[in-house]
Design an enzyme around this catalytic site. Structure first.
Site, mmCIF file in Angstrom:
data_model
loop_
_atom_site.group_PDB
_atom_site.id
_atom_site.type_symbol
_atom_site.label_atom_id
_atom_site.label_comp_id
_atom_site.label_asym_id
_atom_site.label_seq_id
_atom_site.Cartn_x
_atom_site.Cartn_y
_atom_site.Cartn_z
ATOM 1 N N ARG A 24 -45.752 -5.253 -21.626
ATOM 2 C CA ARG A 24 -44.652 -4.279 -21.645
ATOM 3 C C ARG A 24 -44.378 -3.916 -23.088
ATOM 4 N NH1 ARG A 24 -38.933 -4.180 -18.428
ATOM 5 N NH2 ARG A 24 -40.430 -3.597 -16.819
ATOM 6 N N HIS B 282 -44.928 3.485 -15.646
ATOM 7 C CA HIS B 282 -44.517 2.215 -15.041
ATOM 8 C C HIS B 282 -45.244 2.076 -13.691
ATOM 9 C CE1 HIS B 282 -42.363 -1.354 -14.429
ATOM 10 N NE2 HIS B 282 -41.126 -0.911 -14.262
ATOM 11 N N GLN C 273 -44.164 -0.521 -10.830
ATOM 12 C CA GLN C 273 -42.964 -0.098 -10.109
ATOM 13 C C GLN C 273 -43.327 0.889 -9.008
ATOM 14 O OE1 GLN C 273 -39.521 -0.916 -10.777
ATOM 15 N NE2 GLN C 273 -39.350 0.032 -8.775
ATOM 16 N N ASP D 2 -32.970 7.042 -11.978
ATOM 17 C CA ASP D 2 -33.139 5.959 -12.969
ATOM 18 C C ASP D 2 -32.081 6.188 -14.047
ATOM 19 O OD1 ASP D 2 -34.138 3.853 -14.505
ATOM 20 O OD2 ASP D 2 -35.954 4.901 -15.148
ATOM 21 N N CYS E 171 -35.227 2.062 -9.621
ATOM 22 C CA CYS E 171 -36.090 0.960 -10.058
ATOM 23 C C CYS E 171 -35.286 -0.236 -10.542
ATOM 24 C CB CYS E 171 -37.035 1.440 -11.155
ATOM 25 S SG CYS E 171 -36.167 2.160 -12.573
ATOM 26 N N ARG F 45 -41.814 -5.820 -5.625
ATOM 27 C CA ARG F 45 -42.595 -5.854 -6.861
ATOM 28 C C ARG F 45 -43.544 -7.055 -6.866
ATOM 29 N NH1 ARG F 45 -40.441 -3.556 -11.452
ATOM 30 N NH2 ARG F 45 -42.417 -4.249 -12.357
#
Ligand code: CP
Ligand code: NVA
Length: 310
Positions: free
Chosen positions: A105, A132, A135, A226, A266, A294
């Site tokens: 990340r 991402h 996700q 988001d 998310c 996830r």
């Protein structure tokens, strides 16, 4: 890409790869806790290099790796020498001598691409400023579970910033045959360079962009939002709060979507900004299921990527 299982991107995975990962995730979820649960990572270590904060990604990868029989090493960027300026290329080459995969990340997507270019082991994008994918794969599984299928022209509404999650959603929608409608103010929409990428990666994507969020949610099976300020953009938060003030997902906006539309986020959420408590805690919200999924999907990703190395 010459080594499609070397660096996880939705582009490289393709529709068939997405199907395979989602199917594996369902199987691993079913077998969780049973003696039949496979251990494809037995004897293997996976480094989680986290240069930004994370709750869901870090914990779900760590637990998932253990459940697959592997050994996770969660490493904060500031504790590694990259925090003191060691080149990511050297980090990639050295970590490849110790571990069997790297989950990363970071901020600039180019950093992740450099890590993948110099790593000798599979690399998974655990979020960059641009994408991402983990996700999005978990989210696709949720849409399928709620609607029984993916594709077939189902439309997802994205409300707010054209950010990393939105970019991955656009690629994912194109790959599985879903449509996407964005309710996004000017200045926060996909930039021309990414639109060119989309035309190349998913020429079939049906993408509509409107300034009016109510227009975007019309006929949508899912309303997705988001945060207005992503990690690394904190200096812009005041400006963004003003620019996105009309883009909150609240009961009024949800009432413009079909009654059975699900609400997606998310997480982490800034309640009272991009979404109200009433919506995120309401009956249409699937946010906790998204987060839970996830782990299953990432187990599917690792099993798929590391199986290719065997
Ligand atoms: N959605 C997500 O990636 O959450 P974290 O930042 O907590 O990992
Ligand atoms: N867009 C958000 C997603 C967090 C999971 C961010 O990058 O901060």
């Amino acid at each position: 890409m010459s080594r499609p299982r070397h660096f996880l991107t939705l582009e490289a995975l393709g529709a068939e790869g997405i199907e395979r990962v989602l199917a594996r995730a369902v199987e691993l979820s079913r077998l969780r806790g049973s003696a039949d649960h496979p251990k494809p990572l037995a004897g293997k270590s996976v480094a989680l290099v986290m240069e930004k904060a994370s709750t869901r990604t870090r914990v779900s990868f760590e637990v998932g790796i253990v459940e697959l029989g592997g050994h996770p090493l969660a490493l904060a960027g500031r504790d590694l020498q990259i925090g003191r300026g060691e080149p990511i290329e050297d980090t990639a080459r050295v970590l490849s001598r110790y571990v069997h995969a790297i989950v990363h990340r970071t901020f600039a997507h180019a950093t992740l691409e450099r890590l993948a270019a110099f790593a000798a082991v599979p690399v998974v994008n655990a979020l960059s400023d641009s994408h991402h994918p983990c996700q999005l794969l978990a989210d696709l599984a949720i849409v399928r579970r709620e609607h029984g299928s993916l594709g077939g022209g189902l439309r997802v509404a994205w409300i707010g910033d054209g950010n990393n999650v939105a970019r991955s959603l656009a690629i994912g929608c194109g790959k599985v045959g879903m449509r996407m409608a964005m309710g996004t103010p000017e200045g926060y929409r996909f930039e021309d360079e990414f639109l060119d990428d989309l035309r190349r990666i998913v020429p079939e994507l049906d993408l509509a962009v409107a300034a009016d969020p109510a227009q975007a949610v019309r006929g949508a099976v899912a309303v997705y939002t988001d945060v207005w300020t992503s990690m690394g953009q904190e200096a812009e938060s005041e400006q963004r709060r003003r620019d996105f003030a009309e883009y909150q997902v609240n009961a009024k906006l949800m009432s413009r979507a079909p009654k059975d539309a699900i609400f997606m986020h998310c997480l982490p959420a800034h309640r009272g900004e991009e979404v109200t408590d009433e919506v995120i805690d309401g009956p249409q919200s699937v946010v906790v299921r998204q987060a839970g999924n996830r782990m299953h999907v990432q187990k599917g990703i690792l099993a798929w990527m590391l199986a290719a190395q065997a």
